[in-house]
Enzyme design. Sequence first.
Site, PDB file in Angstrom:
ATOM      1  N   LYS A   1       0.825  -1.214   0.000  1.00  0.00           N
ATOM      2  CA  LYS A   1       0.000   0.000   0.000  1.00  0.00           C
ATOM      3  C   LYS A   1       0.852   1.253   0.000  1.00  0.00           C
ATOM      4  O   LYS A   1       0.521   2.229  -0.678  1.00  0.00           O
ATOM      5  CB  LYS A   1      -0.916   0.015   1.221  1.00  0.00           C
ATOM      6  CG  LYS A   1      -1.802  -1.207   1.317  1.00  0.00           C
ATOM      7  CD  LYS A   1      -3.207  -0.923   0.901  1.00  0.00           C
ATOM      8  CE  LYS A   1      -3.963  -2.225   0.757  1.00  0.00           C
ATOM      9  NZ  LYS A   1      -5.355  -2.137   1.017  1.00  0.00           N
TER      10      LYS A   1
ATOM     11  N   GLU B   1      -3.740   6.632   7.618  1.00  0.00           N
ATOM     12  CA  GLU B   1      -4.403   7.424   6.594  1.00  0.00           C
ATOM     13  C   GLU B   1      -5.469   8.258   7.274  1.00  0.00           C
ATOM     14  O   GLU B   1      -6.156   7.755   8.173  1.00  0.00           O
ATOM     15  CB  GLU B   1      -5.131   6.471   5.627  1.00  0.00           C
ATOM     16  CG  GLU B   1      -4.688   6.530   4.210  1.00  0.00           C
ATOM     17  CD  GLU B   1      -5.447   5.509   3.368  1.00  0.00           C
ATOM     18  OE1 GLU B   1      -4.785   4.826   2.597  1.00  0.00           O
ATOM     19  OE2 GLU B   1      -6.678   5.389   3.510  1.00  0.00           O
TER      20      GLU B   1
ATOM     21  N   HIS C   1     -16.407  -3.285   5.395  1.00  0.00           N
ATOM     22  CA  HIS C   1     -15.449  -3.185   4.292  1.00  0.00           C
ATOM     23  C   HIS C   1     -15.613  -4.270   3.236  1.00  0.00           C
ATOM     24  O   HIS C   1     -14.773  -4.411   2.358  1.00  0.00           O
ATOM     25  CB  HIS C   1     -13.995  -3.186   4.801  1.00  0.00           C
ATOM     26  CG  HIS C   1     -13.731  -2.128   5.821  1.00  0.00           C
ATOM     27  ND1 HIS C   1     -13.667  -0.796   5.499  1.00  0.00           N
ATOM     28  CD2 HIS C   1     -13.554  -2.200   7.159  1.00  0.00           C
ATOM     29  CE1 HIS C   1     -13.443  -0.100   6.595  1.00  0.00           C
ATOM     30  NE2 HIS C   1     -13.377  -0.922   7.620  1.00  0.00           N
TER      31      HIS C   1
ATOM     32  N   ARG D   1      -5.905  -7.433 -10.653  1.00  0.00           N
ATOM     33  CA  ARG D   1      -6.606  -8.664 -11.054  1.00  0.00           C
ATOM     34  C   ARG D   1      -7.987  -8.291 -11.559  1.00  0.00           C
ATOM     35  O   ARG D   1      -8.385  -7.135 -11.501  1.00  0.00           O
ATOM     36  CB  ARG D   1      -6.766  -9.575  -9.845  1.00  0.00           C
ATOM     37  CG  ARG D   1      -7.439  -8.822  -8.697  1.00  0.00           C
ATOM     38  CD  ARG D   1      -7.844  -9.710  -7.544  1.00  0.00           C
ATOM     39  NE  ARG D   1      -8.141  -8.937  -6.349  1.00  0.00           N
ATOM     40  CZ  ARG D   1      -9.294  -8.350  -6.081  1.00  0.00           C
ATOM     41  NH1 ARG D   1     -10.283  -8.411  -6.946  1.00  0.00           N
ATOM     42  NH2 ARG D   1      -9.487  -7.669  -4.960  1.00  0.00           N
TER      43      ARG D   1
END
Lengths: 505, 170
Positions: free
Chosen positions: A114, A201, A236, A293
């Site tokens: 990330k 974040e 999520h 993907r």
Amino acid sequence: MKVLIANRGEIAVRVARACREMGLRTVAVYSDADRGARHVRDADQAVHIGPSAASESYLRIDRLLDAARASGADAVHPGYGFLAENAAFARACRDAGLIFIGPSADAIESMGSKTRARAIARRAGVPVVPGTDDPLDAAASEGEIRAAAERVGYPLLVKAVAGGGGKGMRAVDEGGGILDAVRVARSEAGSSFGNTAVYFERRLQRPRHIEIQLLADHHGTILAFVERECSIQRRHQKLVEESPSLAVTPELRQRIASAAVKAARSAGYTNAGTIEFLLDEDGSFYFLEMNTRLQVEHPVTELVTRVDLVHWQLRLARGERLSIDPDRAITPHGHAIECRIIAEDPDQGFLPSPGLVRALRAASGPGVRNDAGLVGGEVVPVFYDSLIAKLIAWAESRPDAIARMQRALREYDVIGIKTTIPFFQWLMREPDYIDGRFDTTYLDRVLADRRGAPFTTISETEALHLTIAAGLDAWWRAHGGVAPDQAGPQSAWTRVARLDALRVR
Amino acid sequence: MTFEIEVDGRTRHVSIERAGGGTFRVSVDGAPTIVDARRVGEFGVSLLFPGDAHAVTAIDLTPGSAPGEMLAHLAGRTVPVIVNGRRMARGGAATGSAHGEHRVTAPMPGRVVRVLVARGDEVAARQPVVVVEAMKMENELRSPRAGRVKEVEVVAGASVEAGRVLVVID
């Protein structure tokens, strides 16, 4: 080209369909639990790769390569999940002389971290959510953790550098909780991804999850598609996806799409991939991550652009040039919605509900697509993801697509186990969903407010009819099955009429 | 022939007799109606009500997890139906989902993370009673109805097989 499909369930079926349409032979792989599974029966060849636990079968690179060798496959499609974003697998395939139907191992590697992906996006001039630039590994001191968090500002998210699917992620509202959150996120990340590094974040209050599908060939062309709106998430996990998004104007679409192309180009990306963004209430958008993907929700893009993404994955892997008109890819034709039909009981807090599917009657008819991974008579095993099918509705407008989805959900019977269908029947009638008033926090808030109230509701009349049907069922069984006066030439016509009535219900 | 049938928390008394030509005289809690009924396939039941504007309903019925329990599938929804629960309990044929006593069982193999109730506790309908980790998720198992906890049959940390009784609610 003979394609080994290194996956199971609906995505293995989806890829095999594309292969067959393109005249390519397919090789299925299966664990002990999947010998009788649909993806095995749909293939031309099938190779057993180990016991039921995924770690002993679908995640074993050595056994998959052995299977490719034994079956004479020359290409590998990883699907999604399992090894789809594993750079070592992509590298091992190429080292074994196999075509990996996906991006290069290097691209998977750089986008899989990330913090590296954020750096790539930033270098390409794409906005990222404000946060820490460097990962905080296990050696980071309490002081360093606190200082990094203060710089980002609260509320924030602690995220695993190697994360995905909501694992290794913790929300922190103020400074008091930061050390605990880091500890929990590290422990989850360690057990899920084998990497305890985390980063911070800033947490947007009411963001939408918007993502851009990309196709990239080996000749320098990268094509962006109409956005997908995936804000309907529970913890999520996406449950409903649609395209286009009500929150995206044509002008904003162009800007997000060109940002996505820039990020992919700077990563040297090829084949199919998706860049996820958070769209804030004020219209600013931020790079979130790249999925290297095919995505679960790719069909909504296929329906609004009339492009077969899996066909293109195969063609791009063979070195073909992209020849899709860029305007067609970025211009939505109608509206598509996908509901993930999962073996979970929404009335029991989405409790897994594996087991025998006695019969599966999928919705069909105009504008309805059903991508299912099994047929009636199969068992949903406890070992794998419990997604059993994706129901996708397309119509000329969003209200029509919602109405069509409502109709299709009524037609969809998974007999023998509980599924998420009653939840979708409820959601498709919720004014906030219908009017597009939602963001990524919507569903968790609504579910908390409902305090477990059931989604499955039946009217008084329906309860009466169920009572009568159960009574008659018991009566028939007490009288040795079907009553004799129901046979005979006359009733054959009645039976046909009734079957028709069943179908149009 | 008479049956006691529970749907959505309400038990109705149903009597059924054949009326010929595929129709039945059905009385539900004393209210009579004529039903034209057919079996369709292995699980399907098609009901047609000539006296009620020819309304049609299509239902599939499959065996549930406990004796006497059926799962009814109607227009995308799945609803449990209990046939003769009390009679089966009296006769000793069924214990699990019989009237009065309900067992919360593990729907899949897993590990008990937390037990949220103790013997003697009053529980509300849909109140979580045990948390089981399975398929990499923590799952709250809820009491099917209001009642008193009669037995707690597991402890935190225990591994459980599918179908294992965890808590009995009286």
